[in-house]
Design a protein around this motif. Structure first.
Motif, PDB file in Angstrom:
ATOM      1  N   ALA A  90      32.679  47.485  55.121  1.00  0.00           N
ATOM      2  CA  ALA A  90      32.181  48.590  55.945  1.00  0.00           C
ATOM      3  C   ALA A  90      33.261  49.070  56.911  1.00  0.00           C
ATOM      4  N   ALA A  91      33.966  48.138  57.539  1.00  0.00           N
ATOM      5  CA  ALA A  91      35.023  48.512  58.485  1.00  0.00           C
ATOM      6  C   ALA A  91      36.164  49.234  57.780  1.00  0.00           C
ATOM      7  N   ALA A  92      36.589  48.711  56.648  1.00  0.00           N
ATOM      8  CA  ALA A  92      37.680  49.347  55.907  1.00  0.00           C
ATOM      9  C   ALA A  92      37.272  50.731  55.429  1.00  0.00           C
ATOM     10  N   SER A  93      36.060  50.851  54.940  1.00  0.00           N
ATOM     11  CA  SER A  93      35.566  52.146  54.478  1.00  0.00           C
ATOM     12  C   SER A  93      35.544  53.153  55.619  1.00  0.00           C
ATOM     13  N   ASP A  94      35.072  52.736  56.776  1.00  0.00           N
ATOM     14  CA  ASP A  94      35.013  53.633  57.926  1.00  0.00           C
ATOM     15  C   ASP A  94      36.416  54.017  58.398  1.00  0.00           C
ATOM     16  N   LEU A  95      37.331  53.068  58.371  1.00  0.00           N
ATOM     17  CA  LEU A  95      38.705  53.350  58.779  1.00  0.00           C
ATOM     18  C   LEU A  95      39.357  54.378  57.857  1.00  0.00           C
ATOM     19  N   PHE A  96      39.223  54.184  56.553  1.00  0.00           N
ATOM     20  CA  PHE A  96      39.940  55.022  55.598  1.00  0.00           C
ATOM     21  C   PHE A  96      39.234  56.322  55.243  1.00  0.00           C
ATOM     22  N   THR A  97      37.899  56.361  55.346  1.00  0.00           N
ATOM     23  CA  THR A  97      37.179  57.574  54.919  1.00  0.00           C
ATOM     24  C   THR A  97      36.293  58.175  56.002  1.00  0.00           C
TER      25      THR A  97
END
Length: 174
Positions: free
Chosen positions: A18-25
């Motif tokens: 979830a954190a990576a997704s929010d950071l990148f997209t």
């Protein structure tokens, strides 16, 4: 053993995603929240969680869902962030809910201040071609609060019954 591994890995892995997704997209897929909810119920049933305790966890998740969607309606947070926060509350129940909210707020404030400062500087030429970094640098874009929610959740998770129920000695012998 499978139950212990699932308790140890499922929640942190989904939160990191979830954190990576929010950071990148700047978005968090509904699938992440649905996986968190499904994972909670599978592990709660497999681990023998009492029905009243499960209902208490559902109450915590529902309460935070209402509050978070109020924040979403006011434009203070994204819809994906609201759903992830409610999913985390489902896992933590009322016992660790305030700790999670405190950590998420502190990390969210620090992240916001960091991004506001970052957005004051020009983006280096070599990094300007990275779409995710340009979006993060854009003063009109929001704050990827899923990062703060993840950090807050991962600070609290080791103190939950989920982790305390893991038989680490049994895992180490395998």
């Amino acid at each position: 053993m499978i139950l212990d591994l699932a308790r140890l890995l499922l929640f942190p892995a989904l939160m990191a995603f979830a954190a990576a997704s929010d950071l990148f997209t700047m978005t968090i897929s509904n699938r992440v929240s649905l996986a968190l909810v499904a994972g909670f119920f599978v592990l709660a049933f497999a681990g023998g969680m009492a029905p009243y305790e499960m209902l208490s966890h559902v109450g915590a998740g529902a309460l935070l869902l209402v509050v978070a969607f109020g924040c979403f309606a006011m434009g203070w947070m994204g819809g994906g962030d609201a759903k992830v926060a409610a999913s985390v509350a489902l896992w933590f129940g009322f016992a660790q809910l305030m700790d999670f909210l405190l950590y998420a707020s502190l990390f969210g404030g620090a992240l916001t201040l960091l991004l506001l400062q970052f957005r004051q500087w020009p983006l280096p030429y070599g990094l300007a071609g990275q779409a995710w970094l340009a979006r993060l640098h854009d003063k009109e874009s929001g704050i990827p609060y899923g990062i703060a929610l993840t950090l807050g959740a991962l600070m609290v998770y080791p103190e939950t019954g989920w982790v305390k129920a893991i038989d680490l000695a049994h895992l180490a012998l395998r």
